[in-house]
Design an enzyme around this catalytic site. Structure first.
Site: not given
Ligand code: GAR
Length: 212
Positions: A12-14, A90-91, A93, A109, A141
């Site tokens: 969940g850092s984003n 990470m699912r 959809l 991404h 999409t």
């Molecule tokens: C992030 O690097 C995000 O870009 C990636 O998962 C990580 C989640 O990190 N997403 C994907 O790969 C989607 N295809 P976070 O939980 O620390 O935000």
């Protein structure tokens, strides 16, 4: 003010970067809820500590993708958000889910799409020997890690890089561009035209967002 639901699966850092931008007054949205498909997602604790409503829709409790997606959509729609933000969700959809949120579903991404959709993007970038790598925020999409691009940030790939150093360099940029993209959406500055994203008014980006 526009309301946002954030979907996570893990760290969940984003999500944290988005919440921090809201707290600093730089992102004019109300985060209505953070929802995870995994009960053990660390980001759920972080969100709860900040007083954000959290929920879990555990994909393991459903017999198939369509059933899970329907339950997830019900949980999201209870908050009637203007925007749904996938932040490390990470699912894959279903088409029905994606169509339901068309034009109001963003993903981040960790690659410069259309290069390296899917998993292990940093490892694959190193294996290909690319010199520039990065991240992409895009409208979703039905195709995996695909859709009209809102913003990308590029970083150099350095000679001594391994997966961890490259991932950290990209992640630092993810935390810059995701709040920016959500702000543009919240300000009504993003337009979708013929499958391309147009940004109203001056782009005002730090030139091409390349940073070591
Ligand atoms: C992030 O690097 C995000 O870009 C990636 O998962 C990580 C989640 O990190 N997403 C994907 O790969 C989607 N295809 P976070 O939980 O620390 O935000």
């Amino acid at each position: 003010m526009k309301s946002v639901v954030i979907l996570i699966s893990g760290r969940g850092s984003n999500m944290e970067a988005l919440l921090a931008a809201v707290a600093r007054g730089e992102l004019p949205v109300r985060v209505a809820a953070v929802i995870s498909n995994r009960p053990d997602a660390k980001g759920l604790e972080t969100a709860a500590q900040q007083g954000i409503a959290t929920a879990v829709v555990d994909h393991k409790a459903f017999a198939g993708r369509e059933l899970f997606d329907a339950a997830m959509a019900e949980c999201i729609d209870a908050h009637a958000p203007d925007l749904v933000v996938l932040a490390g969700f990470m699912r894959i959809l279903s088409e029905g889910f994606v169509r339901h949120y068309e034009g109001r579903l963003l993903n981040i991404h960790p690659s410069l799409l259309p290069s390296f959709p899917g998993l292990h993007t940093h490892e694959r970038a190193l294996a290909e020997g690319v010199r520039i790598h990065g991240c992409t925020v895009h409208f979703v999409t039905p195709a995996l890690d695909h859709g009209p691009v809102v913003v990308q940030a590029a970083v150099p790939v350095l000679d001594g890089d391994d997966e961890a150093t490259l991932a950290a360099r990209v992640l630092a940029q993810e935390h810059v561009v995701y709040p920016l993209a959500v702000r543009w959406f919240a300000e009504g500055r993003l337009r979708l035209e013929s499958g391309r994203v147009l940004l109203d008014a001056e782009r005002a980006l730090p030139a091409p967002l390349i940073s070591p």
